[in-house]
Design a protein around this motif. Structure first.
Motif, PDB file in Angstrom:
ATOM      1  N   ALA A  42     -63.524 -37.568 -67.794  1.00 22.21           N
ATOM      2  CA  ALA A  42     -63.001 -38.833 -67.384  1.00 22.21           C
ATOM      3  C   ALA A  42     -61.845 -39.429 -67.949  1.00 22.21           C
ATOM      4  N   CYS A  43     -61.967 -39.265 -69.481  1.00 23.69           N
ATOM      5  CA  CYS A  43     -60.996 -39.794 -70.372  1.00 23.69           C
ATOM      6  C   CYS A  43     -59.912 -38.827 -70.045  1.00 23.69           C
ATOM      7  N   TYR A  44     -60.017 -37.389 -70.178  1.00 21.39           N
ATOM      8  CA  TYR A  44     -59.124 -36.648 -70.028  1.00 21.39           C
ATOM      9  C   TYR A  44     -58.034 -36.875 -68.757  1.00 21.39           C
ATOM     10  N   TYR A  45     -58.753 -36.839 -67.445  1.00 17.46           N
ATOM     11  CA  TYR A  45     -58.062 -37.348 -66.384  1.00 17.46           C
ATOM     12  C   TYR A  45     -57.351 -38.672 -66.366  1.00 17.46           C
ATOM     13  N   CYS A  46     -57.843 -39.710 -67.231  1.00 16.16           N
ATOM     14  CA  CYS A  46     -57.174 -40.929 -67.274  1.00 16.16           C
ATOM     15  C   CYS A  46     -55.679 -40.437 -68.232  1.00 16.16           C
ATOM     16  N   ILE A  47     -56.078 -39.736 -69.518  1.00 13.25           N
ATOM     17  CA  ILE A  47     -54.807 -39.513 -70.000  1.00 13.25           C
ATOM     18  C   ILE A  47     -53.720 -38.493 -69.377  1.00 13.25           C
ATOM     19  N   ILE A  48     -54.081 -37.592 -68.548  1.00 10.89           N
ATOM     20  CA  ILE A  48     -52.779 -37.004 -67.745  1.00 10.89           C
ATOM     21  C   ILE A  48     -52.354 -37.665 -66.712  1.00 10.89           C
ATOM     22  N   GLY A  49     -53.290 -38.591 -66.225  1.00 13.05           N
ATOM     23  CA  GLY A  49     -52.650 -39.715 -65.380  1.00 13.05           C
ATOM     24  C   GLY A  49     -51.698 -40.681 -65.873  1.00 13.05           C
ATOM     25  N   LEU A  50     -51.865 -41.169 -67.182  1.00 16.56           N
ATOM     26  CA  LEU A  50     -51.015 -41.926 -67.750  1.00 16.56           C
ATOM     27  C   LEU A  50     -49.690 -41.300 -68.129  1.00 16.56           C
ATOM     28  N   LEU A  51     -49.927 -39.808 -68.471  1.00 18.01           N
ATOM     29  CA  LEU A  51     -48.606 -39.322 -68.800  1.00 18.01           C
ATOM     30  C   LEU A  51     -47.979 -38.904 -67.619  1.00 18.01           C
ATOM     31  N   TYR A  52     -48.317 -38.847 -66.362  1.00 19.37           N
ATOM     32  CA  TYR A  52     -47.693 -38.270 -65.408  1.00 19.37           C
ATOM     33  C   TYR A  52     -46.804 -39.808 -64.978  1.00 19.37           C
ATOM     34  N   THR A  53     -47.163 -40.697 -65.495  1.00 26.05           N
ATOM     35  CA  THR A  53     -46.554 -42.093 -65.190  1.00 26.05           C
ATOM     36  C   THR A  53     -45.153 -42.037 -66.061  1.00 26.05           C
ATOM     37  N   GLN A  54     -45.170 -41.225 -66.994  1.00 33.98           N
ATOM     38  CA  GLN A  54     -44.014 -41.099 -67.961  1.00 33.98           C
ATOM     39  C   GLN A  54     -43.182 -39.711 -67.640  1.00 33.98           C
ATOM     40  N   ASN A  55     -43.682 -39.061 -66.599  1.00 31.49           N
ATOM     41  CA  ASN A  55     -43.211 -37.637 -66.115  1.00 31.49           C
ATOM     42  C   ASN A  55     -43.375 -36.615 -67.330  1.00 31.49           C
ATOM     43  N   VAL A  56     -44.494 -36.816 -67.734  1.00 31.50           N
ATOM     44  CA  VAL A  56     -44.930 -35.864 -68.689  1.00 31.50           C
ATOM     45  C   VAL A  56     -45.861 -34.966 -68.414  1.00 31.50           C
ATOM     46  N   TYR A  57     -45.928 -33.784 -68.406  1.00 34.76           N
ATOM     47  CA  TYR A  57     -47.005 -32.708 -68.046  1.00 34.76           C
ATOM     48  C   TYR A  57     -47.212 -31.805 -69.165  1.00 34.76           C
ATOM     49  N   SER A  58     -48.448 -31.990 -69.396  1.00 37.12           N
ATOM     50  CA  SER A  58     -49.171 -31.010 -70.764  1.00 37.12           C
ATOM     51  C   SER A  58     -49.711 -29.751 -70.229  1.00 37.12           C
ATOM     52  N   LYS A  59     -49.910 -28.793 -70.898  1.00 30.95           N
ATOM     53  CA  LYS A  59     -50.480 -27.611 -70.219  1.00 30.95           C
ATOM     54  C   LYS A  59     -51.976 -27.484 -71.045  1.00 30.95           C
ATOM     55  N   THR A  60     -51.951 -28.261 -72.251  1.00 29.17           N
ATOM     56  CA  THR A  60     -53.351 -28.169 -72.985  1.00 29.17           C
ATOM     57  C   THR A  60     -54.040 -29.361 -73.153  1.00 29.17           C
ATOM     58  N   HIS A  61     -55.267 -29.318 -73.351  1.00 28.51           N
ATOM     59  CA  HIS A  61     -55.767 -30.769 -73.707  1.00 28.51           C
ATOM     60  C   HIS A  61     -55.500 -31.286 -75.317  1.00 28.51           C
ATOM     61  N   GLN A  62     -55.243 -30.475 -75.982  1.00 29.40           N
ATOM     62  CA  GLN A  62     -54.532 -30.986 -77.348  1.00 29.40           C
ATOM     63  C   GLN A  62     -53.220 -31.537 -76.995  1.00 29.40           C
ATOM     64  N   GLY A  63     -52.570 -30.873 -76.275  1.00 28.15           N
ATOM     65  CA  GLY A  63     -51.003 -31.333 -76.052  1.00 28.15           C
ATOM     66  C   GLY A  63     -50.951 -32.642 -75.343  1.00 28.15           C
ATOM     67  N   ALA A  64     -51.861 -33.007 -74.436  1.00 28.03           N
ATOM     68  CA  ALA A  64     -52.033 -34.094 -73.639  1.00 28.03           C
ATOM     69  C   ALA A  64     -52.601 -35.410 -74.510  1.00 28.03           C
ATOM     70  N   ARG A  65     -53.680 -34.950 -75.404  1.00 25.21           N
ATOM     71  CA  ARG A  65     -54.004 -35.888 -76.322  1.00 25.21           C
ATOM     72  C   ARG A  65     -52.947 -36.577 -77.388  1.00 25.21           C
ATOM     73  N   ALA A  66     -52.170 -35.464 -77.726  1.00 27.35           N
ATOM     74  CA  ALA A  66     -50.992 -35.561 -78.966  1.00 27.35           C
ATOM     75  C   ALA A  66     -50.147 -36.550 -78.073  1.00 27.35           C
TER      76      ALA A  66
END
Length: 135
Positions: A42-66
């Motif tokens: 649930a947390c991870y999906y929130c993180i990637i959703g927020l990154l999408y608002t910045q047009n950022v797409y991460s391929k890994t969990h670690q990259g998304a969290r960083a």
């Protein structure tokens, strides 16, 4: 915010809401390792959703969290305790998924759901405000 980013973020938040619902279901059934897994996701999906608002797409969990930390914690958009909650959720998910001797208690599982729900609420409120401001 572009329409694709809005759509992708909306989908990510739908997945986050589903994961919280799954975490609740597993918790009620006494499946605390599964609860830890779904709370983290649930947390991870929130993180990637927020990154999408910045047009950022991460391929890994670690990259998304960083990247989340760089764009949302270090800029004080979200408080530092959100970062602490993310680390906690990740650590419990790792334990639940990979430690054969993991023993997550009911109290720990309840805390994880609470942390995931708190991140979801903060992230969703931020997204809704961003969507309002861009319309």
């Amino acid at each position: 915010m572009s329409l694709p980013a809005y759509t992708e973020t909306s989908k990510a938040f739908e997945k986050a809401a589903d994961a919280i619902e799954n975490a609740d279901y597993n918790f009620k059934g006494g499946f605390y390792a599964a609860t830890a897994n779904r709370a983290y996701y649930a947390c991870y999906y929130c993180i990637i959703g927020l990154l999408y608002t910045q047009n950022v797409y991460s391929k890994t969990h670690q990259g998304a969290r960083a990247k989340f930390s760089e764009l949302f914690i270090k800029t004080s958009i979200f408080p530092i305790d959100v970062s602490d909650s993310i680390v906690l959720l990740f650590d419990y998910r790792q334990e639940a998924d990979y430690d054969l001797d993991a023993d997550i208690t009911s109290d720990e599982a309840a805390l994880l759901i609470d942390k995931a729900r708190g991140i979801y609420q903060l992230a969703k409120a931020y997204f809704q405000e961003l969507a309002r401001d861009s319309s």
